[in-house]
Design an enzyme around this catalytic site. Sequence first.
Site, short mmCIF file in Angstrom:
data_model
loop_
_atom_site.label_atom_id
_atom_site.label_comp_id
_atom_site.label_asym_id
_atom_site.label_seq_id
_atom_site.Cartn_x
_atom_site.Cartn_y
_atom_site.Cartn_z
N CYS A 103 60.08 -12.08 24.31
CA CYS A 103 59.58 -12.04 25.68
C CYS A 103 58.90 -13.35 26.04
CB CYS A 103 58.62 -10.87 25.86
SG CYS A 103 57.93 -10.77 27.52
N CYS A 200 55.36 -3.62 25.24
CA CYS A 200 55.06 -3.46 26.66
C CYS A 200 55.89 -2.37 27.33
CB CYS A 200 55.22 -4.79 27.38
SG CYS A 200 56.85 -5.53 27.19
#
Length: 373
Positions: A103, A200
């Site tokens: 990410c 997340c």
Amino acid sequence: MSDNSKTRVVVGMSGGVDSSVTALLLKEQGYDVIGIFMKNWDDTDENGVCTATEDYKDVVAVADQIGIPYYSVNFEKEYWDRVFEYFLAEYRAGRTPNPDVMCNKEIKFKAFLDYAMTLGADYVATGHYARVVRDEDGTVHMLRGVDNGKDQTYFLSQLSQEQLQKTMFPLGHLEKPEVRKLAEEAGLSTAKKKDSTGICFIGEKNFKNFLSNYLPAQPGRMMTVDGRDMGEHAGLMYYTIGQRGGLGIGGQHGGDNAPWFVVGKDLSKNILYVGQGFYHDSLMSTSLEASQVHFTRDMPEEFTLECTAKFRYRQPDSKVTVHVKGDKAEVIFAEPQRAITPGQAVVFYDGEECLGGGLIDNAYRDGQVCQYI
């Protein structure tokens, strides 16, 4: 004294205290600050509440408090294509991925950085606990954050020199309690907000339930390394090397009463191997192979490096010798290491500096590959 008002910094704001204080500090230092909220995942919870909407409200409140413009940008497609598809592919291959590393590489310091440049940014900034130091010749070095327990260079290890050139980490010289204190003193609405934990896009959800929505579970046999059948496993993707909990065999004993751990996987036969003892022989290795090896500054195509390494987040450094050839490396340990896990990141350090890292492909024990995938 330089005039910071001519330097535009675009801050990635998550709605948490760290990115809030990042924006606050830069504003106080006179920079031209813009806040950006990245929506990377459609994360409606079981009560129908979209946590991203709640987080964005916090970004709006903080941006209004400190007096900066703010925008929301949707990176859901980029995140799915560049991070989530990788995440699923790794699990299909029997590995344990680290989506945070990907990410940062693909979204926060690529898609977001590219977007910030369209806003006329000179730099981007995030609330990561890391430091950047610039040489006179312009070379940027990434150093650990001074808060040892919060240092996030492990997750930033795939960043390039070009990305680091455009990056600021204002929290790198602070410890977490200081960050909360600054937020409280400034009256920021996020001062007491709980830190987010976990992956997340999973958040507080049950990991098994989440993963089974995307990958079909394939139960199989659970065996000891010497061939004893211990029952059924729920699917290899639910287990990682060195894992203790969730095996459902706590009451079964071998030669002693030591706890059971995942010590191996055989993807081709769909077998999960378990063994007793934290330092079970099958969990120990003496070297590893890594791919996607990358350094934060220019290095030769082929070289050998004596340094330290981490094989998981918050692990103490271990001395290693690294033989690099292109984007691959053999990493030889000074002392045997436990539970080296394919798919996880290996990250290299020289003292305070994070040099880069790669993704673990295989672990070896005295030249023999460990049966971890």
